[in-house]
Design a protein around this motif. Structure first.
Motif, PDB file in Angstrom:
ATOM      1  N   ALA A 266      -5.863   1.372   9.742  1.00 19.30           N
ATOM      2  CA  ALA A 266      -5.179   2.604  10.152  1.00 19.30           C
ATOM      3  C   ALA A 266      -4.347   2.393  11.406  1.00 19.30           C
ATOM      4  O   ALA A 266      -3.286   3.017  11.569  1.00 19.30           O
ATOM      5  N   ALA A 267      -4.809   1.488  12.294  1.00 17.47           N
ATOM      6  CA  ALA A 267      -4.077   1.236  13.540  1.00 17.47           C
ATOM      7  C   ALA A 267      -2.964   0.201  13.361  1.00 17.47           C
ATOM      8  O   ALA A 267      -2.239  -0.088  14.317  1.00 17.47           O
ATOM      9  N   GLY A 268      -2.825  -0.336  12.168  1.00 21.50           N
ATOM     10  CA  GLY A 268      -1.754  -1.287  11.883  1.00 21.50           C
ATOM     11  C   GLY A 268      -2.036  -2.706  12.327  1.00 21.50           C
ATOM     12  O   GLY A 268      -1.119  -3.531  12.393  1.00 21.50           O
ATOM     13  N   TYR A 269      -3.313  -3.027  12.592  1.00 21.22           N
ATOM     14  CA  TYR A 269      -3.638  -4.389  13.025  1.00 21.22           C
ATOM     15  C   TYR A 269      -3.848  -5.331  11.837  1.00 21.22           C
ATOM     16  O   TYR A 269      -3.660  -6.544  11.978  1.00 21.22           O
ATOM     17  N   THR A 270      -4.284  -4.818  10.709  1.00 18.93           N
ATOM     18  CA  THR A 270      -4.529  -5.636   9.522  1.00 18.93           C
ATOM     19  C   THR A 270      -3.928  -4.965   8.301  1.00 18.93           C
ATOM     20  O   THR A 270      -3.741  -3.735   8.287  1.00 18.93           O
ATOM     21  N   PRO A 271      -3.642  -5.732   7.243  1.00 20.05           N
ATOM     22  CA  PRO A 271      -3.128  -5.125   6.012  1.00 20.05           C
ATOM     23  C   PRO A 271      -4.156  -4.185   5.390  1.00 20.05           C
ATOM     24  O   PRO A 271      -5.372  -4.359   5.578  1.00 20.05           O
ATOM     25  N   ALA A 272      -3.696  -3.218   4.663  1.00 19.66           N
ATOM     26  CA  ALA A 272      -4.598  -2.243   4.032  1.00 19.66           C
ATOM     27  C   ALA A 272      -5.582  -2.946   3.109  1.00 19.66           C
ATOM     28  O   ALA A 272      -5.205  -3.772   2.282  1.00 19.66           O
ATOM     29  N   GLY A 273      -6.864  -2.611   3.271  1.00 17.59           N
ATOM     30  CA  GLY A 273      -7.904  -3.149   2.394  1.00 17.59           C
ATOM     31  C   GLY A 273      -8.356  -4.552   2.714  1.00 17.59           C
ATOM     32  O   GLY A 273      -9.164  -5.127   1.979  1.00 17.59           O
ATOM     33  N   HIS A 274      -7.867  -5.115   3.828  1.00 15.69           N
ATOM     34  CA  HIS A 274      -8.194  -6.512   4.145  1.00 15.69           C
ATOM     35  C   HIS A 274      -9.705  -6.730   4.280  1.00 15.69           C
ATOM     36  O   HIS A 274     -10.273  -7.634   3.654  1.00 15.69           O
ATOM     37  N   SER A 275     -10.373  -5.919   5.095  1.00 12.55           N
ATOM     38  CA  SER A 275     -11.810  -6.116   5.343  1.00 12.55           C
ATOM     39  C   SER A 275     -12.628  -5.947   4.071  1.00 12.55           C
ATOM     40  O   SER A 275     -13.589  -6.696   3.838  1.00 12.55           O
ATOM     41  N   GLU A 276     -12.272  -4.984   3.238  1.00 11.97           N
ATOM     42  CA  GLU A 276     -13.016  -4.773   1.999  1.00 11.97           C
ATOM     43  C   GLU A 276     -12.823  -5.935   1.039  1.00 11.97           C
ATOM     44  O   GLU A 276     -13.760  -6.320   0.322  1.00 11.97           O
ATOM     45  N   ARG A 277     -11.628  -6.494   1.010  1.00 16.95           N
ATOM     46  CA  ARG A 277     -11.407  -7.667   0.149  1.00 16.95           C
ATOM     47  C   ARG A 277     -12.220  -8.860   0.649  1.00 16.95           C
ATOM     48  O   ARG A 277     -12.798  -9.604  -0.147  1.00 16.95           O
TER      49      ARG A 277
END
Length: 431
Positions: A266-277
Motif C-alpha cells: 500500500a505504501a508503494g515499497y513492494t509490488p502488489a502481492g509480493h509478500s503473499e507470493r
C-alpha cells in the motif's frame, strides 16, 4: 489446496484401497468368528461405524500433525476389548480386528476424498500401522488368542492390565510417528531425527489422550458394553469442537498478519502481492525439504513479514527488489524488519528466521555458522520473486533462475534452490 489428497496422487489412494480390500478378504476368510458369537460381531460393527465417522471428523491445522483421534481411540478400543457384559468373550482374533479396522478406515478415507476434503495417505497409513502394532502385541503376543476362540485370561489385576494396555498403545503411537517420519524424511531427503522429534512435539498431547481413551473403553466394556464407546469418546468429541474453534481463531490471526504484510504494498515499497507470493512459494519449498507443520507455520509468518522493514526507508528501492540492493542496505532492512516483528511480542519464531534472511550461504559452508534452513528458504524464494517481479512467463523464470545460479553455493543454498526448481517446475500448482 482444499479438496485434494495432500502430496499424494489419487491413483495411490485407489491402489491403497484395492490393497486394503484384498487384505481384508484374505484375513476374514481365515479369522471369521464362530457361530454363536453375535455379541462380538455387534461390538465389532459398532466400533467399525465409529472408526468411519472418526476418519471423517479428523483434525488438521497449520502447525499441527493431522490426526483422527476419534477413529484411533475407537480402533484401540476394538483391539483391546475382549469381554462384554454377562461374561461373554468376543471370539475374534488379531486378523479380524485388523481387517475390520482397515476396511473402516478405507471407507472413511474414500468418503472424504469423494466429498472433496483434504486427505493424507501417509498419515492414514501411519494410523493403520499403529493399530496393527497394538492388535498384534495385545491379542496375538500377550493373550496368544487363536482365530475363532475366546481370549484367555491373562491373570493380571485390573491396574496391571490397564498399565499394560497403555504401554502397548503408546508403542503403537510411536510406531505411527516413526513410520510417517521415515516416509517424510525419505521423500524430502530430510533429517530423520529432526523430523521424528517435530512429529512427536506436534502430536504428543493428542496421542496421550487417544491412548488413554482407547484403554478406558476396553476396561469399561465388560461392565458397560457398547455404552462405554460414546461415554469415553465424548471428551474427544468436545476436544474436536474446541480445536475447530481454535483453528478458526488461528485463521483470523493469519488474516491479520496478511493484512499487515500488505502495508509495504500500500505504501508503494513492494509490488502488489509480493509478500503473499513469497509466503506461498516458501511453504511449497519447505514441504519439498520435509519441514514439519510447525516449522512451515513459522516460515509462512516470516515470509509474509520479511519486507516490513522497508517502511523505514526514506526512498523506496526500485521495484522493492531487496536482492538488487547493496548488502549494507539489505542488512539494515533486515534489522528494521526483525525489530518491528519483535515489537509485536508474538512472532518470536518468525523473528529468528528473519534474523538471517540476508546471510550468505557461504557463511554456513566456510565458517560453519548456524543459519536456519527456513532463513535460507526465505532468502532464495525472495530473490526469485524479486527477480521475476511477479511474472510467471517461462522467460522470466529462466532469467531469475540463471541469476540465482550465479550465486549458487555462495549466496544461496544449492539444496534449497533444487527444491525451488521442483516447486515451480511443470505440474506445480504455482499461480
Amino acid at each position: 489446496m482444499k479438496g485434494a489428497v495432500r502430496r499424494e496422487p489419487v491413483a495411490l489412494l485407489i491402489g491403497l484401497v484395492g490393497l486394503v480390500v484384498s487384505v481384508v478378504v484374505a484375513l476374514v476368510i481365515g479369522d471369521v468368528p464362530q457361530p454363536g458369537t453375535e455379541a462380538g460381531l455387534l461390538v465389532a460393527a459398532v466400533f467399525a461405524v465409529t472408526i468411519v465417522l472418526g476418519e471423517w471428523f479428523h483434525l488438521s491445522a497449520p502447525g499441527f500433525r493431522g490426526s483422527a483421534p476419534i477413529a484411533m481411540a475407537a480402533a484401540f478400543g476394538l483391539a483391546l476389548t475382549t469381554e462384554v457384559p454377562g461374561g461373554q468373550f468376543v471370539a475374534y482374533g488379531t486378523a479380524f480386528v485388523v481387517a475390520v479396522t482397515s476396511l473402516a478406515m478405507a471407507v472413511g478415507t474414500v468418503t472424504r476424498v469423494l466429498s472433496g476434503r483434504d486427505v493424507s495417505i501417509v498419515e492414514t497409513t501411519g494410523r493403520l500401522v499403529a493399530i496393527i502394532v497394538v492388535t498384534v502385541l495385545y491379542r496375538g503376543v500377550h493373550l496368544g488368542q487363536q482365530p475363532g476362540e475366546a481370549a484367555p485370561s491373562d491373570g493380571l489385576v485390573p491396574w496391571q492390565r490397564a498399565a499394560l494396555m497403555l504401554g502397548i498403545t503408546m508403542l503403537g503411537l510411536v510406531a505411527d510417528t516413526l513410520f510417517t517420519s521415515v516416509l517424510r524424511a525419505l521423500s524430502a531427503s530430510g533429517n530423520l531425527r529432526r523430523t521424528f522429534v517435530e512429529e512427536v512435539r506436534s502430536s504428543f498431547a493428542m496421542s496421550m489422550a487417544v491412548a488413554v481413551t482407547g484403554v478406558l473403553i476396553a476396561l469399561a466394556a465388560p461392565p458397560m458394553g457398547i455404552a462405554a464407546l460414546p461415554l469415553f469418546l465424548m471428551p474427544l468429541v468436545l476436544t474436536l469442537f474446541a480445536f475447530r474453534r481454535y483453528v478458526s481463531i488461528r485463521a483470523t490471526y493469519l488474516q491479520s498478519i496478511r493484512t499487515l504484510s500488505r502495508l509495504t504494498d500500500a505504501a508503494g515499497y513492494t509490488p502488489a502481492g509480493h509478500s503473499e507470493r513469497v509466503a506461498a512459494l516458501a511453504v511449497r519449498v519447505g514441504r519439498e525439504l520435509g519441514l514439519s507443520e510447525r516449522e512451515l507455520l513459522d516460515l509462512e509468518y516470516a515470509a509474509l513479514l520479511h519486507d516490513i522493514g522497508q517502511v523505514a526507508l526514506i526512498e523506496p528501492i526500485p521495484g522493492g527488489a531487496t536482492v538488487l540492493a547493496a548488502p549494507a542496505d539489505q542488512r539494515r532492512i533486515e534489522a528494521d524488519t526483525v525489530a518491528i516483528v519483535r515489537e509485536t511480542g508474538v512472532f518470536e519464531g518468525a523473528a529468528r528466521i528473519l534474523e538471517h534472511q540476508t546471510t550468505p550461504y557461504r557463511q554456513v559452508r566456510e565458517l560453519g555458522e548456524e543459519i536456519p534452513l527456513t532463513s535460507r528458504i526465505v532468502k532464495v524464494v525472495n530473490a526469485y520473486e524479486d527477480l521475476t517481479a511477479g511474472a510467471r512467463s517461462v522467460r522470466a523464470r529462466e532469467a531469475a533462475i540463471e541469476r540465482i545460479y550465479l550465486g549458487l553455493g555462495y549466496e544461496y543454498d544449492p539444496r534449497v534452490v533444487d527444491a525451488l526448481l521442483t516447486a515451480i517446475g511443470p505440474g506445480s500448482d504455482q499461480s
